[in-house]
Design a protein around this motif. Structure first.
Motif, PDB file in Angstrom:
ATOM      1  N   ARG A   1       0.904  -1.218  -0.025  1.00  0.00           N
ATOM      2  CA  ARG A   1       0.058  -0.060  -0.076  1.00  0.00           C
ATOM      3  C   ARG A   1       0.930   1.316  -0.146  1.00  0.00           C
ATOM      4  O   ARG A   1       1.924   1.257   0.750  1.00  0.00           O
ATOM      5  N   MET A   2       0.428   2.106  -0.813  1.00  0.00           N
ATOM      6  CA  MET A   2       1.139   3.587  -0.991  1.00  0.00           C
ATOM      7  C   MET A   2       0.212   4.505  -0.845  1.00  0.00           C
ATOM      8  O   MET A   2      -1.096   4.322  -1.137  1.00  0.00           O
ATOM      9  N   PRO A   3       0.544   5.701  -0.374  1.00  0.00           N
ATOM     10  CA  PRO A   3      -0.429   6.940  -0.326  1.00  0.00           C
ATOM     11  C   PRO A   3      -1.056   7.239  -1.697  1.00  0.00           C
ATOM     12  O   PRO A   3      -0.314   7.215  -2.602  1.00  0.00           O
ATOM     13  N   THR A   4      -2.232   7.630  -1.841  1.00  0.00           N
ATOM     14  CA  THR A   4      -2.816   7.925  -3.354  1.00  0.00           C
ATOM     15  C   THR A   4      -1.963   9.085  -3.544  1.00  0.00           C
ATOM     16  O   THR A   4      -2.190  10.319  -2.878  1.00  0.00           O
ATOM     17  N   PRO A   5      -1.716   9.473  -4.724  1.00  0.00           N
ATOM     18  CA  PRO A   5      -0.943  10.573  -5.222  1.00  0.00           C
ATOM     19  C   PRO A   5      -2.146  11.591  -5.384  1.00  0.00           C
ATOM     20  O   PRO A   5      -3.118  11.186  -5.606  1.00  0.00           O
ATOM     21  N   ALA A   6      -1.778  12.931  -5.095  1.00  0.00           N
ATOM     22  CA  ALA A   6      -2.624  14.064  -5.510  1.00  0.00           C
ATOM     23  C   ALA A   6      -2.737  14.507  -6.755  1.00  0.00           C
ATOM     24  O   ALA A   6      -2.312  15.407  -7.177  1.00  0.00           O
ATOM     25  N   VAL A   7      -3.125  13.636  -7.714  1.00  0.00           N
ATOM     26  CA  VAL A   7      -3.209  13.770  -9.218  1.00  0.00           C
ATOM     27  C   VAL A   7      -4.427  14.545  -9.559  1.00  0.00           C
ATOM     28  O   VAL A   7      -5.371  14.304  -8.939  1.00  0.00           O
ATOM     29  N   PRO A   8      -4.115  15.785 -10.163  1.00  0.00           N
ATOM     30  CA  PRO A   8      -5.419  16.544 -10.480  1.00  0.00           C
ATOM     31  C   PRO A   8      -6.388  15.859 -11.636  1.00  0.00           C
ATOM     32  O   PRO A   8      -5.832  15.109 -12.248  1.00  0.00           O
ATOM     33  N   VAL A   9      -7.651  16.052 -11.107  1.00  0.00           N
ATOM     34  CA  VAL A   9      -8.609  15.310 -12.020  1.00  0.00           C
ATOM     35  C   VAL A   9      -9.777  16.196 -12.291  1.00  0.00           C
ATOM     36  O   VAL A   9     -10.164  17.002 -11.417  1.00  0.00           O
ATOM     37  N   LYS A  10     -10.089  16.301 -13.649  1.00  0.00           N
ATOM     38  CA  LYS A  10     -11.315  17.098 -14.016  1.00  0.00           C
ATOM     39  C   LYS A  10     -12.550  16.073 -14.087  1.00  0.00           C
ATOM     40  O   LYS A  10     -12.577  15.452 -15.007  1.00  0.00           O
ATOM     41  N   LEU A  11     -13.557  16.339 -13.558  1.00  0.00           N
ATOM     42  CA  LEU A  11     -14.651  15.841 -13.600  1.00  0.00           C
ATOM     43  C   LEU A  11     -15.625  16.350 -14.770  1.00  0.00           C
ATOM     44  O   LEU A  11     -15.551  17.021 -15.654  1.00  0.00           O
ATOM     45  N   VAL A  12     -16.676  15.476 -14.983  1.00  0.00           N
ATOM     46  CA  VAL A  12     -17.513  15.711 -16.232  1.00  0.00           C
ATOM     47  C   VAL A  12     -17.954  17.144 -16.389  1.00  0.00           C
ATOM     48  O   VAL A  12     -18.202  17.689 -17.367  1.00  0.00           O
ATOM     49  N   GLY A  13     -18.475  17.602 -15.164  1.00  0.00           N
ATOM     50  CA  GLY A  13     -19.041  18.975 -14.980  1.00  0.00           C
ATOM     51  C   GLY A  13     -17.987  20.048 -15.082  1.00  0.00           C
ATOM     52  O   GLY A  13     -18.429  21.122 -15.173  1.00  0.00           O
ATOM     53  N   GLY A  14     -16.907  19.621 -15.264  1.00  0.00           N
ATOM     54  CA  GLY A  14     -15.858  20.809 -15.405  1.00  0.00           C
ATOM     55  C   GLY A  14     -15.251  21.063 -14.033  1.00  0.00           C
ATOM     56  O   GLY A  14     -14.072  21.881 -14.076  1.00  0.00           O
ATOM     57  N   THR A  15     -15.885  20.859 -12.824  1.00  0.00           N
ATOM     58  CA  THR A  15     -14.878  21.071 -11.809  1.00  0.00           C
ATOM     59  C   THR A  15     -13.768  20.092 -11.559  1.00  0.00           C
ATOM     60  O   THR A  15     -13.701  19.190 -12.155  1.00  0.00           O
ATOM     61  N   GLU A  16     -12.690  20.735 -10.668  1.00  0.00           N
ATOM     62  CA  GLU A  16     -11.409  20.199 -10.614  1.00  0.00           C
ATOM     63  C   GLU A  16     -11.210  19.568  -9.073  1.00  0.00           C
ATOM     64  O   GLU A  16     -11.469  20.447  -8.371  1.00  0.00           O
ATOM     65  N   THR A  17     -10.818  18.621  -8.925  1.00  0.00           N
ATOM     66  CA  THR A  17     -10.308  18.051  -7.587  1.00  0.00           C
ATOM     67  C   THR A  17      -9.049  17.201  -7.886  1.00  0.00           C
ATOM     68  O   THR A  17      -8.294  17.379  -8.832  1.00  0.00           O
TER      69      THR A  17
END
Length: 249
Positions: free
Chosen positions: A191-207
């Protein structure tokens, strides 16, 4: 004439070998069509099931038929090999490696420039087969008229074919070992920490992927527009969302 008559014989041997390999592993035939990104209508189950039998029929016709019927079999085989060449050439230009199980369990491997050259040679043999039958050099009548010297030459050609067959024997049977190695790799999962990779959702918001996985488990599917298998994955992912409510796809 004897040399020309060998063209249909060699092409028939290729078709028969491919058919036997497909019949020994029917699932590989279907998988090969997906990997090569063959259009979905041409991947119907009845087409996949009849494919090796068509190859066997063409092989028999190339060797046994004479006159206009032999020419018809040779002409029917030509577009089949041209189609194979188009698929292989297209696969060779893709950015990701493509596996080709064109000979079923008898010859698996990645598509390379050598694979393209091989299929170009098959198309040339198909042209030779058409010329042989159309020119009256059908295999059975021509080979039956050979003298002793001609039969020794034919035996040498058969010896060369046997050498190739024995060399190819066992190719594509290493998948089980690769599968076992994959199982071992999964057993060593850390197990490794989940990387903070930027993700753009369908609605256009970013997380970020880290924020998403903090709330729910995430199933990530890495796909490519030029990958035949990826289109299958994308299609099935719609059903996975309904079948796996405990995570996000």
């Amino acid at each position: 004439p004897a040399a020309a008559a060998l063209g249909p014989v060699i092409l028939a041997a290729v078709l028969a070998t491919a058919a036997v390999g497909k019949l020994r592993a029917p699932s590989r035939s279907a998988e090969a069509l997906v990997a090569l990104d063959v259009p979905r209508p041409l991947r119907a189950r009845w087409l996949v099931g009849s494919h090796p039998w068509v190859e066997i029929a063409l092989a028999l016709g190339l060797v046994l038929a004479t006159g206009w019927l032999g020419t018809a079999f040779a002409i029917a085989a030509a577009p089949l090999f041209v189609g194979y060449l188009v698929l292989i050439a297209r696969a060779a230009t893709k950015p990701e490696p493509v596996d080709c199980d064109c000979f079923g369990v008898l010859g698996a491997g990645q598509v390379t420039r050598v694979t393209v050259a091989r299929n170009i040679w098959y198309v040339i043999l198909a042209a030779v087969a058409i010329g042989a039958h159309a020119g009256g050099s059908s295999p059975l009548p021509t080979l039956s008229s050979l003298g002793a010297e001609g039969w020794w030459w034919l035996a040498a050609a058969a010896a060369a074919a046997l050498t190739v067959g024995l060399t190819m024997h066992g190719q594509g049977e290493g998948d089980s070992a690769a599968s076992e190695q994959m199982d071992d790799d999964l057993a060593d999962y850390v197990r490794m920490p989940t990387p903070a990779v930027p993700v753009k959702l369908v609605g256009g918001t970013e997380t970020t992927l880290r924020d998403l996985s903090a709330r729910r488990a995430q199933l990530l599917l890495f796909v490519s527009r030029s990958c035949g298998w990826c289109s299958e994955v994308v299609t099935q992912s719609v059903d996975w969302r309904a079948e796996l409510p405990q995570l996000d796809v």
